[in-house]
Design an enzyme around this catalytic site. Structure first.
Site, PDB file in Angstrom:
ATOM      1  N   LYS A  15     -32.852   5.349  15.774  1.00 17.08           N
ATOM      2  CA  LYS A  15     -33.607   4.647  17.145  1.00 17.08           C
ATOM      3  C   LYS A  15     -32.346   4.292  17.832  1.00 17.08           C
ATOM      4  CE  LYS A  15     -35.655   1.058  16.966  1.00 17.08           C
ATOM      5  NZ  LYS A  15     -34.802   0.031  17.636  1.00 17.08           N
TER       6      LYS A  15
ATOM      7  N   THR B 137       0.745  -1.171   0.011  1.00 15.81           N
ATOM      8  CA  THR B 137      -0.155   0.037  -0.144  1.00 15.81           C
ATOM      9  C   THR B 137       0.856   1.144   0.048  1.00 15.81           C
ATOM     10  OG1 THR B 137      -1.728  -1.215   1.267  1.00 15.81           O
ATOM     11  CG2 THR B 137      -1.867   1.208   1.513  1.00 15.81           C
TER      12      THR B 137
ATOM     13  N   LYS C 200      -8.401   0.812  -2.283  1.00 10.50           N
ATOM     14  CA  LYS C 200      -7.659   0.396  -0.879  1.00 10.50           C
ATOM     15  C   LYS C 200      -7.855   1.318   0.099  1.00 10.50           C
ATOM     16  CE  LYS C 200      -5.336  -2.319   2.200  1.00 10.50           C
ATOM     17  NZ  LYS C 200      -3.694  -2.675   1.781  1.00 10.50           N
TER      18      LYS C 200
END
Length: 297
Positions: free
Chosen positions: A251, A100, A175
């Site tokens: 909620k 990466t 990525k």
């Protein structure tokens, strides 16, 4: 191109690279491996792979080269260094960077490689060490269609999902978006743990419930089904579906915030989620978000 015509190379045999490369050992065209640590090479050469001393030596033998090293600087050295891939690779070689790195680094290196007739694609991976060990990774590829088609079959050995994200850099951008969700989710998990702990709940048991139900529902990925983030028209079939998700979410978030107030636990991510959930889903805030946000202001 046939399997025997494609020869594979793998550079970087660490925690991710080693299990990925292991699944390529029986590739019909052969596998050449390279790592700075001799001990990392031994299991591969014992299993029939060829060891290479440098990335340049890998490129002399391989037409598809996977690179799994630490960072941008190491990728640059592997590709453009004195003993790098570019010094020996033949035109048509595909270099797949699984590390990466910055998408701009991928684009820059791809441009340099293109001058020599070489395809550099960014091919980051998701799934971690367990996915690598099990051959269940996802690979996100940025590069031309020709290169994508070349790597699909070998990469399917270590990945269950091989996605063509777009041009060079797109794999890395995908990525980064995926990991943005991953680590924000981790941060949200720490907030949930604090609430549970303050409420006297066993957080290990909570973790079991989260893992169990995420495996059923798909977790956050369950809402990532539209091809746009634009607002949803009320006439669109997605409006009722996502509106239902919003109503349930608002909620439960408001109830969690109320519990946090009573236990004196600050839940900043929950407050942001309540405020932004409906807009993020494209259906706008519901009545609970409007009311709760005003009350907490």
């Amino acid at each position: 191109m046939t399997q025997t015509a494609v020869t594979l190379g793998y550079i970087g045999l660490g925690n991710m690279g080693a299990p990925m490369a292991t699944r390529l050992l029986d590739w019909p065209g052969g596998l050449t491996v390279c790592d700075t640590r001799p001990e990392a090479l031994e299991p591969f050469t014992a299993a029939g792979a060829t060891a290479a001393a440098t990335p340049a030596a890998v490129a002399e033998r391989a037409s598809v080269i996977s690179v799994t090293v630490l960072d941008d600087a190491q990728v640059r050295d592997v590709v453009t260094g004195a003993d790098g891939i570019l010094s020996t690779a033949a035109p048509g070689t595909v270099v797949a960077v699984h590390s990466t790195i910055s998408d701009t680094t991928a684009v820059e290196l791809a441009t340099l490689c293109a001058g020599a007739g070489i395809h550099l694609i960014d091919a980051p991976i998701s799934g971690g060490a367990p996915g690598a060990q099990q051959g269940r990774l996802a690979v996100m590829i940025g590069g031309p269609e020709e290169a994508f088609q070349t790597v699909r079959e070998p990469f399917a050995r270590f990945a269950e999902l091989v996605v063509h994200a777009g041009g060079v850099g797109a794999g890395t951008r995908m990525k980064l978006a995926r990991n943005l969700l991953h680590f924000i989710s981790f941060t949200a998990a720490t907030e949930a743990q604090r609430l549970a702990e303050a409420a006297g709940i066993d957080i290990r048991a909570l973790g079991k419930v989260v893992r169990h139900t995420d495996a059923i529902t798909g977790g956050a990925g369950a809402i990532m089904l539209r091809d746009t983030t634009a607002p949803v028209a009320e006439s669109d079939g997605w409006f009722s579906i996502l509106g239902h998700v919003r109503n349930l979410g608002e909620k439960d978030l408001s109830l969690a915030l109320d519990l946090g107030d009573r236990l004196d636990v600050d839940l900043p991510l929950a407050a942001i989620a309540l405020e932004r959930l409906g807009a993020g889903l494209g259906v706008g805030p519901g009545t609970i978000a409007d009311t709760t946000t005003k009350e907490r202001a």
